[in-house]
Design a protein around this motif. Structure first.
Motif, PDB file in Angstrom:
ATOM      1  N   MET A   1       0.832  -1.184   0.000  1.00  0.00           N
ATOM      2  CA  MET A   1       0.000   0.000   0.000  1.00  0.00           C
ATOM      3  C   MET A   1       0.878   1.250   0.000  1.00  0.00           C
ATOM      4  SD  MET A   1      -3.093   1.182   2.523  1.00  0.00           S
ATOM      5  CE  MET A   1      -2.202   1.241   4.043  1.00  0.00           C
ATOM      6  N   ILE A   2       1.925   1.237   0.779  1.00  0.00           N
ATOM      7  CA  ILE A   2       2.807   2.402   0.856  1.00  0.00           C
ATOM      8  C   ILE A   2       3.468   2.668  -0.487  1.00  0.00           C
ATOM      9  CG2 ILE A   2       4.851   3.354   1.995  1.00  0.00           C
ATOM     10  CD1 ILE A   2       2.348   3.253   3.756  1.00  0.00           C
ATOM     11  N   GLU A   3       3.851   1.597  -1.196  1.00  0.00           N
ATOM     12  CA  GLU A   3       4.482   1.764  -2.511  1.00  0.00           C
ATOM     13  C   GLU A   3       3.541   2.457  -3.483  1.00  0.00           C
ATOM     14  OE1 GLU A   3       7.661   1.263  -3.352  1.00  0.00           O
ATOM     15  OE2 GLU A   3       7.953   0.813  -1.249  1.00  0.00           O
ATOM     16  N   TRP A   4       2.256   2.073  -3.482  1.00  0.00           N
ATOM     17  CA  TRP A   4       1.283   2.715  -4.371  1.00  0.00           C
ATOM     18  C   TRP A   4       1.128   4.184  -4.000  1.00  0.00           C
ATOM     19  CZ3 TRP A   4       0.235   0.468  -8.644  1.00  0.00           C
ATOM     20  CH2 TRP A   4       0.150  -0.908  -8.728  1.00  0.00           C
ATOM     21  N   TYR A   5       1.078   4.460  -2.689  1.00  0.00           N
ATOM     22  CA  TYR A   5       0.918   5.835  -2.231  1.00  0.00           C
ATOM     23  C   TYR A   5       2.096   6.692  -2.672  1.00  0.00           C
ATOM     24  CZ  TYR A   5      -0.176   9.746   0.771  1.00  0.00           C
ATOM     25  OH  TYR A   5      -0.475  11.000   1.224  1.00  0.00           O
ATOM     26  N   LYS A   6       3.326   6.178  -2.482  1.00  0.00           N
ATOM     27  CA  LYS A   6       4.513   6.926  -2.908  1.00  0.00           C
ATOM     28  C   LYS A   6       4.516   7.133  -4.417  1.00  0.00           C
ATOM     29  CE  LYS A   6       7.893   4.574  -1.274  1.00  0.00           C
ATOM     30  NZ  LYS A   6       9.117   3.987  -0.717  1.00  0.00           N
ATOM     31  N   LYS A   7       4.087   6.113  -5.159  1.00  0.00           N
ATOM     32  CA  LYS A   7       4.059   6.216  -6.613  1.00  0.00           C
ATOM     33  C   LYS A   7       3.119   7.330  -7.060  1.00  0.00           C
ATOM     34  CE  LYS A   7       2.956   3.615 -10.771  1.00  0.00           C
ATOM     35  NZ  LYS A   7       2.423   2.392 -11.331  1.00  0.00           N
ATOM     36  N   VAL A   8       1.956   7.408  -6.455  1.00  0.00           N
ATOM     37  CA  VAL A   8       0.971   8.414  -6.849  1.00  0.00           C
ATOM     38  C   VAL A   8       1.384   9.803  -6.387  1.00  0.00           C
ATOM     39  CG1 VAL A   8      -1.401   9.204  -6.510  1.00  0.00           C
ATOM     40  CG2 VAL A   8      -0.952   6.790  -6.942  1.00  0.00           C
ATOM     41  N   VAL A   9       1.760   9.949  -5.118  1.00  0.00           N
ATOM     42  CA  VAL A   9       2.010  11.272  -4.554  1.00  0.00           C
ATOM     43  C   VAL A   9       3.345  11.859  -4.992  1.00  0.00           C
ATOM     44  CG1 VAL A   9       2.297  12.564  -2.405  1.00  0.00           C
ATOM     45  CG2 VAL A   9       0.499  10.872  -2.592  1.00  0.00           C
ATOM     46  N   PHE A  10       4.394  11.056  -5.016  1.00  0.00           N
ATOM     47  CA  PHE A  10       5.716  11.598  -5.279  1.00  0.00           C
ATOM     48  C   PHE A  10       6.177  11.433  -6.727  1.00  0.00           C
ATOM     49  CE2 PHE A  10       5.828  10.503  -0.697  1.00  0.00           C
ATOM     50  CZ  PHE A  10       5.856  11.794  -0.220  1.00  0.00           C
ATOM     51  N   GLU A  11       5.900  10.287  -7.344  1.00  0.00           N
ATOM     52  CA  GLU A  11       6.394  10.043  -8.698  1.00  0.00           C
ATOM     53  C   GLU A  11       5.446  10.568  -9.777  1.00  0.00           C
ATOM     54  OE1 GLU A  11       7.309   5.894  -9.080  1.00  0.00           O
ATOM     55  OE2 GLU A  11       8.463   5.894  -7.224  1.00  0.00           O
ATOM     56  N   ASN A  12       4.140  10.506  -9.539  1.00  0.00           N
ATOM     57  CA  ASN A  12       3.148  10.933 -10.531  1.00  0.00           C
ATOM     58  C   ASN A  12       2.292  12.064  -9.984  1.00  0.00           C
ATOM     59  OD1 ASN A  12       3.666   9.158 -12.711  1.00  0.00           O
ATOM     60  ND2 ASN A  12       2.744   7.498 -11.549  1.00  0.00           N
ATOM     61  N   TYR A  13       2.915  13.030  -9.339  1.00  0.00           N
ATOM     62  CA  TYR A  13       2.192  14.082  -8.626  1.00  0.00           C
ATOM     63  C   TYR A  13       1.101  14.727  -9.479  1.00  0.00           C
ATOM     64  CZ  TYR A  13       1.191  18.198  -5.882  1.00  0.00           C
ATOM     65  OH  TYR A  13       0.547  19.151  -5.161  1.00  0.00           O
ATOM     66  N   ALA A  14       1.437  15.164 -10.661  1.00  0.00           N
ATOM     67  CA  ALA A  14       0.452  15.849 -11.513  1.00  0.00           C
ATOM     68  C   ALA A  14       0.402  15.214 -12.896  1.00  0.00           C
ATOM     69  CB  ALA A  14       0.778  17.330 -11.603  1.00  0.00           C
ATOM     70  N   ASN A  15       0.515  13.896 -12.949  1.00  0.00           N
ATOM     71  CA  ASN A  15       0.478  13.183 -14.219  1.00  0.00           C
ATOM     72  C   ASN A  15      -0.968  12.795 -14.524  1.00  0.00           C
ATOM     73  OD1 ASN A  15       0.858  11.609 -16.458  1.00  0.00           O
ATOM     74  ND2 ASN A  15       1.908   9.965 -15.388  1.00  0.00           N
ATOM     75  N   PHE A  16      -1.557  13.488 -15.487  1.00  0.00           N
ATOM     76  CA  PHE A  16      -2.939  13.223 -15.869  1.00  0.00           C
ATOM     77  C   PHE A  16      -3.010  12.338 -17.112  1.00  0.00           C
ATOM     78  CE2 PHE A  16      -3.056  17.025 -13.335  1.00  0.00           C
ATOM     79  CZ  PHE A  16      -4.180  16.863 -12.559  1.00  0.00           C
ATOM     80  N   ASN A  17      -1.876  11.870 -17.593  1.00  0.00           N
ATOM     81  CA  ASN A  17      -1.829  11.035 -18.791  1.00  0.00           C
ATOM     82  C   ASN A  17      -1.624   9.582 -18.402  1.00  0.00           C
ATOM     83  OD1 ASN A  17      -1.949  13.286 -20.560  1.00  0.00           O
ATOM     84  ND2 ASN A  17       0.203  13.659 -20.152  1.00  0.00           N
TER      85      ASN A  17
ATOM     86  N   GLY B   1      -6.234  19.951   7.069  1.00  0.00           N
ATOM     87  CA  GLY B   1      -6.484  20.890   5.970  1.00  0.00           C
ATOM     88  C   GLY B   1      -5.282  21.029   5.056  1.00  0.00           C
ATOM     89  N   LEU B   2      -4.095  21.147   5.643  1.00  0.00           N
ATOM     90  CA  LEU B   2      -2.873  21.226   4.838  1.00  0.00           C
ATOM     91  C   LEU B   2      -2.649  19.947   4.043  1.00  0.00           C
ATOM     92  CD1 LEU B   2      -0.448  23.040   7.309  1.00  0.00           C
ATOM     93  CD2 LEU B   2      -1.432  23.948   5.197  1.00  0.00           C
ATOM     94  N   TYR B   3      -2.889  18.810   4.698  1.00  0.00           N
ATOM     95  CA  TYR B   3      -2.741  17.529   4.006  1.00  0.00           C
ATOM     96  C   TYR B   3      -3.711  17.448   2.822  1.00  0.00           C
ATOM     97  CZ  TYR B   3      -2.925  12.586   2.970  1.00  0.00           C
ATOM     98  OH  TYR B   3      -2.911  11.391   2.317  1.00  0.00           O
ATOM     99  N   SER B   4      -4.935  17.877   3.032  1.00  0.00           N
ATOM    100  CA  SER B   4      -5.928  17.845   1.951  1.00  0.00           C
ATOM    101  C   SER B   4      -5.495  18.695   0.763  1.00  0.00           C
ATOM    102  CB  SER B   4      -7.283  18.337   2.459  1.00  0.00           C
ATOM    103  OG  SER B   4      -7.776  17.469   3.451  1.00  0.00           O
ATOM    104  N   LEU B   5      -4.902  19.835   1.031  1.00  0.00           N
ATOM    105  CA  LEU B   5      -4.397  20.686  -0.051  1.00  0.00           C
ATOM    106  C   LEU B   5      -3.241  20.034  -0.795  1.00  0.00           C
ATOM    107  CD1 LEU B   5      -4.431  24.235   1.573  1.00  0.00           C
ATOM    108  CD2 LEU B   5      -5.893  23.397  -0.281  1.00  0.00           C
ATOM    109  N   VAL B   6      -2.351  19.373  -0.052  1.00  0.00           N
ATOM    110  CA  VAL B   6      -1.184  18.738  -0.665  1.00  0.00           C
ATOM    111  C   VAL B   6      -1.588  17.585  -1.581  1.00  0.00           C
ATOM    112  CG1 VAL B   6       0.867  17.347  -0.146  1.00  0.00           C
ATOM    113  CG2 VAL B   6       0.449  19.458   1.113  1.00  0.00           C
ATOM    114  N   VAL B   7      -2.578  16.795  -1.178  1.00  0.00           N
ATOM    115  CA  VAL B   7      -2.940  15.602  -1.963  1.00  0.00           C
ATOM    116  C   VAL B   7      -4.110  15.834  -2.923  1.00  0.00           C
ATOM    117  CG1 VAL B   7      -2.022  13.997  -0.261  1.00  0.00           C
ATOM    118  CG2 VAL B   7      -4.448  14.635  -0.175  1.00  0.00           C
ATOM    119  N   PHE B   8      -4.580  17.060  -3.053  1.00  0.00           N
ATOM    120  CA  PHE B   8      -5.703  17.324  -3.965  1.00  0.00           C
ATOM    121  C   PHE B   8      -5.333  17.022  -5.418  1.00  0.00           C
ATOM    122  CE2 PHE B   8      -8.049  20.179  -6.812  1.00  0.00           C
ATOM    123  CZ  PHE B   8      -9.322  19.698  -6.582  1.00  0.00           C
ATOM    124  N   ILE B   9      -4.221  17.564  -5.893  1.00  0.00           N
ATOM    125  CA  ILE B   9      -3.801  17.348  -7.290  1.00  0.00           C
ATOM    126  C   ILE B   9      -3.454  15.878  -7.550  1.00  0.00           C
ATOM    127  CG2 ILE B   9      -2.090  17.964  -9.056  1.00  0.00           C
ATOM    128  CD1 ILE B   9      -4.119  20.179  -8.544  1.00  0.00           C
TER     129      ILE B   9
END
Length: 135
Positions: A1-17, A60-68
């Protein structure tokens, strides 16, 4: 689960493709919910929220960070079932839109490549090949 989270948040932060598997989306969602609950409790404990359930400073800060990243993984998940990312706006249809989006996020992705990219399940995984003889 942590690996998926890191992949989404850190590696694909704003990848919409591209496309996201169901597991990528749901592991990210589960991790985000758990982190949000912990931060809500922490906000309440240290006095940064006035009532349990209200948005505190840390949450609230966390929600802003993970919105994108959350938006990006949801759009990639829609791409996996062959839908445009614009279908995310269907949530503005009362009840039916939310139900349709939830069912779509739970639906298995298209087999093989579609207009949004290659099938993420077809990627070569070295872990599956450990211990197998080469032909």
């Amino acid at each position: 689960m942590i690996e998926w989270y890191k992949k989404v948040v850190f590696e694909n932060y704003a990848n919409f493709n591209g496309r996201a598997r169901r597991s990528e989306y749901w592991y990210y969602t589960l991790a985000s919910i758990l982190i949000s609950i912990v931060l809500e409790i922490l906000d309440y404990t240290i006095g940064m929220a006035f009532d349990m359930g209200k948005l505190g400073i840390l949450r609230g800060l966390y929600s802003l960070v993970v919105f994108i990243p959350g938006l990006a993984v949801m759009i990639r998940r829609l791409h996996d079932i062959g839908k445009s990312g614009w279908f995310i706006f269907i949530v503005f249809l009362p009840i039916a839109g939310v139900i349709w989006l939830f069912i779509s996020l739970c639906t298995e992705g298209d087999d093989g490549a579609n207009e949004y990219g290659a099938d993420p399940k077809d990627e070569f995984d070295e872990m599956d090949e450990i211990g197998k003889e080469l032909a």
